[in-house]
Structure formats: structure tokens, C-alpha cells
Motif scaffolding. Structure first.
Motif, PDB file in Angstrom:
ATOM      1  N   PRO A   9       0.831  -1.212   0.000  1.00 20.42           N
ATOM      2  CA  PRO A   9       0.000   0.000   0.000  1.00 20.42           C
ATOM      3  C   PRO A   9       0.862   1.258   0.000  1.00 20.42           C
ATOM      4  O   PRO A   9       1.930   1.290   0.614  1.00 20.42           O
ATOM      5  CB  PRO A   9      -0.804  -0.119   1.296  1.00 20.42           C
ATOM      6  CG  PRO A   9       0.006  -1.014   2.169  1.00 20.42           C
ATOM      7  CD  PRO A   9       0.689  -1.985   1.247  1.00 20.42           C
ATOM      8  N   CYS A  10       0.385   2.275  -0.699  1.00 22.17           N
ATOM      9  CA  CYS A  10       1.123   3.531  -0.809  1.00 22.17           C
ATOM     10  C   CYS A  10       0.305   4.654  -0.179  1.00 22.17           C
ATOM     11  O   CYS A  10      -0.934   4.601  -0.169  1.00 22.17           O
ATOM     12  CB  CYS A  10       1.401   3.853  -2.279  1.00 22.17           C
ATOM     13  SG  CYS A  10       2.375   5.352  -2.554  1.00 22.17           S
ATOM     14  N   SER A  11       0.976   5.655   0.326  1.00 23.02           N
ATOM     15  CA  SER A  11       0.285   6.785   0.948  1.00 23.02           C
ATOM     16  C   SER A  11      -0.554   7.575  -0.040  1.00 23.02           C
ATOM     17  O   SER A  11      -1.412   8.362   0.363  1.00 23.02           O
ATOM     18  CB  SER A  11       1.298   7.717   1.616  1.00 23.02           C
ATOM     19  OG  SER A  11       2.237   8.198   0.669  1.00 23.02           O
ATOM     20  N   CYS A  12      -0.340   7.380  -1.338  1.00 28.23           N
ATOM     21  CA  CYS A  12      -1.142   8.077  -2.348  1.00 28.23           C
ATOM     22  C   CYS A  12      -2.529   7.455  -2.491  1.00 28.23           C
ATOM     23  O   CYS A  12      -3.399   8.007  -3.157  1.00 28.23           O
ATOM     24  CB  CYS A  12      -0.434   8.090  -3.694  1.00 28.23           C
ATOM     25  SG  CYS A  12      -0.477   6.508  -4.563  1.00 28.23           S
ATOM     26  N   GLY A  13      -2.730   6.270  -1.886  1.00 25.84           N
ATOM     27  CA  GLY A  13      -4.009   5.589  -1.978  1.00 25.84           C
ATOM     28  C   GLY A  13      -4.001   4.382  -2.897  1.00 25.84           C
ATOM     29  O   GLY A  13      -4.938   3.572  -2.868  1.00 25.84           O
ATOM     30  N   LYS A  14      -2.967   4.233  -3.707  1.00 27.30           N
ATOM     31  CA  LYS A  14      -2.855   3.088  -4.599  1.00 27.30           C
ATOM     32  C   LYS A  14      -2.048   1.979  -3.929  1.00 27.30           C
ATOM     33  O   LYS A  14      -1.575   2.125  -2.803  1.00 27.30           O
ATOM     34  CB  LYS A  14      -2.171   3.524  -5.906  1.00 27.30           C
ATOM     35  CG  LYS A  14      -2.957   4.522  -6.714  1.00 27.30           C
ATOM     36  CD  LYS A  14      -2.110   5.192  -7.793  1.00 27.30           C
ATOM     37  CE  LYS A  14      -1.452   4.216  -8.727  1.00 27.30           C
ATOM     38  NZ  LYS A  14      -0.662   4.907  -9.784  1.00 27.30           N
ATOM     39  N   ARG A  15      -1.861   0.889  -4.628  1.00 28.68           N
ATOM     40  CA  ARG A  15      -1.036  -0.210  -4.157  1.00 28.68           C
ATOM     41  C   ARG A  15      -0.004  -0.552  -5.222  1.00 28.68           C
ATOM     42  O   ARG A  15      -0.280  -0.445  -6.419  1.00 28.68           O
ATOM     43  CB  ARG A  15      -1.869  -1.456  -3.843  1.00 28.68           C
ATOM     44  CG  ARG A  15      -2.917  -1.251  -2.750  1.00 28.68           C
ATOM     45  CD  ARG A  15      -3.644  -2.548  -2.423  1.00 28.68           C
ATOM     46  NE  ARG A  15      -2.764  -3.489  -1.722  1.00 28.68           N
ATOM     47  CZ  ARG A  15      -2.689  -3.583  -0.395  1.00 28.68           C
ATOM     48  NH1 ARG A  15      -3.442  -2.789   0.368  1.00 28.68           N
ATOM     49  NH2 ARG A  15      -1.879  -4.443   0.174  1.00 28.68           N
TER      50      ARG A  15
END
Length: 329
Positions: free
Chosen positions: A176-182
Motif C-alpha cells: 500500500p502507498c500513501s497516495c491511496g494506490k497499491r
């Protein structure tokens, strides 16, 4: 706190590097020299962040009252006029007119620029990219910053957000990424990713020692892993090797799209480039489309180090304040 307006004669520029975990400010001369600096944590609300910028500016103006502008290097998406921070994964600003808000509180002009673009401009004007025409900055830090320049101008895309190398999906459904994507690239190739990879490797039970223990309890940082690799720690070496492989693949991807003459590796992780860059170069040369049958971009380490963004932001802010012709036409 608001600093009252005052006359501002010709002088240096105050600039900020506004990253996910730090707020650094410097006083930069017209020839790119840093002559003063202050630093503090950037964690907190948008109001606290802006208060910090105002307070640090006030502190620097005491010794540098001739400063002509303030430039901010921001790790986030800006609008096309570079006044509003639309979205910043590691910062509290959301659709915030930062230039206007700070402009009401500071006595000298304020300008914003993406942090990677700022660093690229600094390297282009004073560092490793002087004389380059078509080139890319690949900045490795908490995440990944990217910038592209062609013909002496920063390439921003139609809406001012290009390029976002760090948020290209490279592992569908991955970390998971802090941008909301994975599965974003920066989850596998950044200082934060280095620590995450080491933690994953440590949980396999194949590695033992102080680093493995700190990875399992969640206290190890990317810097810890890189330092341990220098001493020959097997876990650290495995994590850095994985990092290098991802970097090589990323540089091949960038070259397939842009075909640059030069790629400059910047950001905080670039300080340890001797630990991974040779391996990354080999992967890059192997993974690029047409390997063995096309010229390869030169890959160099940024010369301005952690100051590149502040130096670039300062130079761009000076040009804007003085109304000079720059890449912003």
C-alpha cells in the motif's frame, strides 16, 4: 505570527525544502551558494506547517534583511500557476492556496515549485546537469521525486503534474502507498521501501543479528539498512540488492519513455550511491528496450546533494521576483 512589510533591496533568496518528515530553510545567493540554514520537523497540521515557514523566514531575515524572495520546494501536486498545492501524499495541504496564505504573512514575494523540479533546476543551473539538453532527475528519498527537462525547460505536462515516476504501479495489488494506490514504484525503490524490504526479509527467519531484530520490531530505517550494508550485514546487503534491481528497472522504464541523454540520481538516498549504483546500472543496461543496440543514458549522482531543491527553488523564486525570463514562460 505575521512579519510586517518592508523594503527589500537586491540580495539573496530564502528557500524551503518541504518534505514528508522535515522542513529545511536556506539562504541562497544568486550564484547558488548556501550561506545560512535552519531546520525543524514538518509533522503536524497545515496551519502548523505554515507557521513554521513564517517563523523560520523571520529568523533568517534577522541576519539577511536584504532577501528578495521566498521559494518553496514542495513534495506534492501544484496547480498550473504553481500557487495551490492540490495534493501532497506526505504533507497536510489539500487544495490549499499556499502562495496566497503565506503571501499575506511574509514581506517578500513567495513562489512554489514541485520539489523534484526545484532539484532538477538546481542541478541544471549549478550542478551535474549543466549543459544537458534532454535529461531526467530521479530523486530517491522518503519517496521518489521525478523531473524532466528538455531544451532548457522543465516539462510539466498539460496540468503541471508530470512526471510522477514514484506512483507508477509496478506490482499490481502490492504494498500500500500513501497516495491511496497499491504497488507503486516508490514502495519498492526509496528510503522507506528499503526499510520495508528489510522487514519482509527479516520475517523469513533466514537472517539474524541486531538489524534483523530492529526490522522485526519495526524500528529500523532505510538509513539503518544502508549503514549496515556497508559493514557486510547479509540482511542489509539483500535489501540493498533488491533496491538496486528496482532502481535499474525504473531507469530502463524512464529511458524507454523519454530517451534521455542523462539521468541524475538525487535525493537523500543518493548519498549512499556507491552501495547500489553499479548494480542498478547493470540492470538498467539489461532491461532497457533494445539492449545492446542503442546508446545508453549517462547515469550520474547529483552534485548539490540535499541542497539541490532549495538551491533550485531559490533560483526560480529570484527569477520570478525580478520578472526575468525563465522556463516559466
Amino acid at each position: 505570527m505575521t512579519i510586517p512589510p518592508r523594503a527589500t533591496p537586491e540580495g539573496p533568496t530564502i528557500s524551503f525544502d518541504i518534505g514528508g518528515t522535515h522542513l529545511r530553510a536556506a539562504v541562497v545567493t544568486a550564484d547558488g551558494a548556501v550561506i545560512d540554514r535552519v531546520q525543524k520537523s514538518s509533522n503536524g497540521t497545515a496551519e502548523a506547517l505554515e507557521d513554521g515557514i513564517v517563523e523560520m523566514t523571520a529568523e533568517l531575515l534577522v541576519d539577511h534583511p536584504d532577501a528578495v524572495a521566498v521559494g518553496l520546494a514542495v513534495a506534492g501536486f501544484l496547480d498550473s500557476e504553481r500557487r495551490v498545492v492540490r495534493f501532497a501524499p506526505h504533507l497536510p495541504w489539500r487544495d490549499a492556496d499556499v502562495a496566497a496564505r503565506l503571501g499575506e504573512r511574509l514581506p517578500i514575494p513567495v513562489s512554489l515549485e514541485h520539489d523534484a523540479n526545484s532539484a532538477a533546476w538546481g542541478e541544471y543551473r549549478f550542478g551535474a546537469a549543466r549543459g544537458a539538453r534532454d535529461w531526467v532527475l530521479f530523486a530517491l528519498g522518503t519517496g521518489i521525486g521525478g523531473a524532466m527537462m528538455s531544451g532548457g525547460k522543465i516539462f510539466r505536462g498539460a496540468h503541471g503534474t508530470a512526471p510522477e515516476f514514484g506512483h507508477l504501479t509496478v506490482v499490481p495489488g502490492g504494498r500500500p502507498c500513501s497516495c491511496g494506490k497499491r504497488g507503486c514504484l516508490e514502495r519498492y525503490c526509496s528510503g522507506t521501501a528499503l526499510a520495508a524490504t528489510a522487514r519482509e526479509l527479516a520475517t523469513t527467519g533466514r537472517f539474524h543479528g541486531p538489524l534483523a531484530e530492529s526490522c522485526i520490531d519495526g524500528t529500523a530505517t532505510g538509513s539503518d539498512v544502508m549503514l549496515a550494508a556497508q559493514t557486510g550485514d547479509p540482511l542489509a546487503e539483500a535489501a540493498v540488492g533488491d533496491f538496486a534491481d528496482w532502481l535499474g528497472r525504473a531507469l530502463a522504464l524512464v529511458s524507454d519513455v523519454f530517451d534521455p541523454e542523462l539521468i541524475v540520481i538525487g535525493g537523500g538516498v543518493a548519498q549512499a550511491a556507491d552501495q547500489y549504483l553499479d548494480r542498478a546500472r547493470a540492470v538498467f543496461a539489461r532491461e532497457i528496450t533494445g539492449a545492446g543496440h542503442r546508446p545508453l543514458a549517462r547515469i550520474e549522482v547529483a552534485r548539490l546533494g540535499a541542497d539541490a531543491g532549495m538551491i533550485g527553488a531559490a533560483d526560480l523564486a529570484r527569477a520570478e521576483a525580478e520578472g526575468k525570463v525563465s522556463d516559466r514562460e
